[in-house]
Design a protein around this motif. Sequence first.
Motif, short mmCIF file in Angstrom:
data_model
loop_
_atom_site.label_atom_id
_atom_site.label_comp_id
_atom_site.label_asym_id
_atom_site.label_seq_id
_atom_site.Cartn_x
_atom_site.Cartn_y
_atom_site.Cartn_z
N UNK A 17 1.03 -1.34 0.03
CA UNK A 17 -0.06 0.01 -0.11
C UNK A 17 1.02 1.36 0.05
N UNK A 18 1.95 1.17 0.72
CA UNK A 18 2.89 2.59 0.79
C UNK A 18 4.09 2.47 -0.14
N UNK A 19 4.12 1.36 -1.03
CA UNK A 19 5.27 1.34 -1.90
C UNK A 19 5.27 2.39 -3.09
N UNK A 20 4.05 2.95 -3.52
CA UNK A 20 4.28 4.11 -4.38
C UNK A 20 4.79 5.31 -3.67
N UNK A 21 4.46 5.46 -2.34
CA UNK A 21 5.02 6.78 -1.59
C UNK A 21 6.52 6.50 -1.46
N UNK A 22 6.82 5.31 -1.24
CA UNK A 22 8.41 5.05 -0.95
C UNK A 22 9.14 5.06 -2.23
N UNK A 23 8.73 4.70 -3.38
CA UNK A 23 9.23 4.85 -4.61
C UNK A 23 9.36 6.26 -5.11
N UNK A 24 8.52 7.07 -4.68
CA UNK A 24 8.53 8.36 -4.95
C UNK A 24 9.39 9.14 -4.23
N UNK A 25 9.77 8.69 -2.69
CA UNK A 25 10.78 9.27 -1.85
C UNK A 25 11.98 9.02 -2.57
N UNK A 26 12.32 7.52 -3.05
CA UNK A 26 13.63 7.19 -3.61
C UNK A 26 13.76 7.88 -4.83
N UNK A 27 12.99 8.43 -5.49
CA UNK A 27 13.23 8.99 -6.77
C UNK A 27 13.56 10.57 -6.27
N UNK A 28 13.13 10.96 -5.15
CA UNK A 28 13.83 12.33 -4.93
C UNK A 28 15.05 12.11 -4.67
N UNK A 29 15.29 11.25 -3.81
CA UNK A 29 16.88 11.18 -3.53
C UNK A 29 17.83 10.65 -4.49
N UNK A 30 17.29 9.78 -5.51
CA UNK A 30 18.17 9.45 -6.89
C UNK A 30 18.36 10.91 -7.21
N UNK A 31 17.26 11.72 -7.46
CA UNK A 31 17.29 12.96 -8.27
C UNK A 31 18.27 13.92 -7.58
N UNK A 32 18.51 13.70 -6.43
CA UNK A 32 19.26 14.77 -5.74
C UNK A 32 20.78 14.16 -5.73
N UNK A 33 21.03 12.86 -6.04
CA UNK A 33 22.28 12.34 -6.23
C UNK A 33 22.79 11.53 -4.96
N UNK A 34 21.80 11.47 -3.96
CA UNK A 34 22.08 10.73 -2.82
C UNK A 34 22.13 9.10 -2.87
N UNK A 35 21.38 8.53 -3.73
CA UNK A 35 21.35 6.92 -3.81
C UNK A 35 21.90 6.68 -5.16
N UNK A 36 22.73 5.50 -5.14
CA UNK A 36 23.34 4.90 -6.19
C UNK A 36 22.46 3.65 -6.89
N UNK A 37 21.98 2.71 -6.04
CA UNK A 37 21.16 1.89 -6.39
C UNK A 37 20.11 1.35 -5.19
N UNK A 38 19.27 0.53 -5.52
CA UNK A 38 18.44 -0.04 -4.48
C UNK A 38 17.61 -1.12 -4.99
N UNK A 39 16.95 -1.89 -4.43
CA UNK A 39 16.08 -2.90 -4.89
C UNK A 39 15.35 -3.86 -3.80
N UNK A 40 14.60 -4.67 -4.14
CA UNK A 40 14.14 -5.83 -3.22
C UNK A 40 15.20 -6.75 -2.67
N UNK A 41 14.91 -7.16 -1.35
CA UNK A 41 15.65 -8.23 -0.90
C UNK A 41 14.89 -9.56 -1.35
N UNK A 42 15.43 -10.58 -1.43
CA UNK A 42 14.66 -12.04 -1.88
C UNK A 42 13.50 -12.13 -0.73
#
Length: 99
Positions: A17-42
């Motif tokens: 339910x909250x993943x779309x909000x989390x993905x938007x949060x991630x996008x903001x930090x990718x755009x700001x150059x803070x994050x290099x990669x991310x993904x799901x754990x098995x």
Amino acid sequence: MYIVMLAYKAPIEEIDYLLPDHMEWLSRHYDAGHFLCSGRRPERTGRVIIARPMPRVKLEAMLATDPLHTARMVQHEVVEFEATRTAPELAKVNEALVG
């Protein structure tokens, strides 16, 4: 650099339910150059984020605004490390990080 391990503390249906909000949060930090990669754990037990070098307090402040964190559905474990060697295809990224 940091490896951030996110462990889900809620049923996956609530996480979804909250993943779309989390993905938007991630996008903001990718755009700001803070994050290099991310993904799901098995087995969808959580997520992983690789973050650029920065003051740890800055990273912790960013993580505190993660919608999954503010809803108390995830626990963050932060591991700091210095990248001293990379695969050839990542060499340019490593050079940019360590200067």
